[in-house]
Write a protein that holds these residues in place. Structure first.
Motif, short mmCIF file in Angstrom:
data_model
loop_
_atom_site.label_atom_id
_atom_site.label_comp_id
_atom_site.label_asym_id
_atom_site.label_seq_id
_atom_site.Cartn_x
_atom_site.Cartn_y
_atom_site.Cartn_z
N ARG A 46 17.00 82.51 -34.72
CA ARG A 46 18.43 82.44 -34.42
C ARG A 46 19.28 83.01 -35.56
O ARG A 46 20.34 83.53 -35.33
CB ARG A 46 18.85 80.99 -34.17
N THR A 61 22.82 87.11 -40.05
CA THR A 61 22.82 87.65 -38.70
C THR A 61 22.53 86.51 -37.75
O THR A 61 21.45 85.91 -37.81
CB THR A 61 21.78 88.77 -38.54
N HIS A 63 21.89 85.47 -34.05
CA HIS A 63 21.50 86.05 -32.77
C HIS A 63 22.08 85.22 -31.62
O HIS A 63 22.22 84.01 -31.72
CB HIS A 63 19.98 86.14 -32.67
N ASN A 64 22.40 85.90 -30.54
CA ASN A 64 22.98 85.29 -29.34
C ASN A 64 24.31 84.60 -29.64
O ASN A 64 24.62 83.57 -29.07
CB ASN A 64 22.00 84.33 -28.67
N GLU A 95 24.76 94.23 -27.80
CA GLU A 95 23.81 93.60 -28.73
C GLU A 95 24.21 92.16 -28.92
O GLU A 95 25.29 91.88 -29.41
CB GLU A 95 23.84 94.29 -30.09
N LYS A 97 24.31 89.80 -31.03
CA LYS A 97 24.23 89.29 -32.40
C LYS A 97 25.56 89.48 -33.10
O LYS A 97 26.39 90.29 -32.69
CB LYS A 97 23.11 89.95 -33.18
#
Length: 144
Positions: A46, A61, A63-64, A95, A97
């Protein structure tokens, strides 16, 4: 900022004199894993943390995640006097992220982010409680 490597047009990596960045990956806790994930499956990452030799600056970073958490974290982190810089970007809408850059004046960027996430959790919990009370009051008035 002196600790940031210079940007050279056309070069995607830091200059050779810059220290190599460390990238850590934070796994999803078991309680947050999808029910469809088998016990032996490796959970998706994540958060990735890219930090150089100085722990007071890092790029995370997530994610989601998107502008919703990015702008909220940016706001909370900007209120922290230990933060000298915070910015976020969503590289592309397709993307899933979000990149978050934090630079501090002392404590590690990870520690500051952890505190900001706790503050954001408290803010959202308070907002939810206030909304639920107002909804109950509204419903009670409607029943009269």
């Amino acid at each position: 900022h002196p600790s940031c490597p210079s940007v050279v047009p056309g070069r995607s990596s830091p200059p050779p004199s810059a220290p190599r960045a460390r990238v850590d990956r934070v796994a999803v806790p078991a309680s947050a894993r999808p029910a469809s994930m088998a016990d032996g499956d490796e959970p998706p990452q994540r958060v990735e943390i890219e930090a150089g030799g100085d722990t007071s600056a890092a790029t995370f970073t997530l994610h989601n995640e998107d502008h919703t958490i990015g702008n909220s974290l940016r706001y909370v982190l900007n209120k922290d006097p230990q933060v000298s810089f915070v910015g976020y970007s969503v590289p592309h809408p397709s993307e899933p992220k979000m990149n978050l850059r934090i630079q501090t004046v002392g404590p590690s960027a990870t520690t500051v982010l952890h505190g900001a996430l706790g503050t954001l959790y408290e803010i959202t919990a308070h907002t939810k409680e206030t909304f639920e009370r107002a909804l109950e009051d509204f419903k009670a008035k409607q029943e009269r």
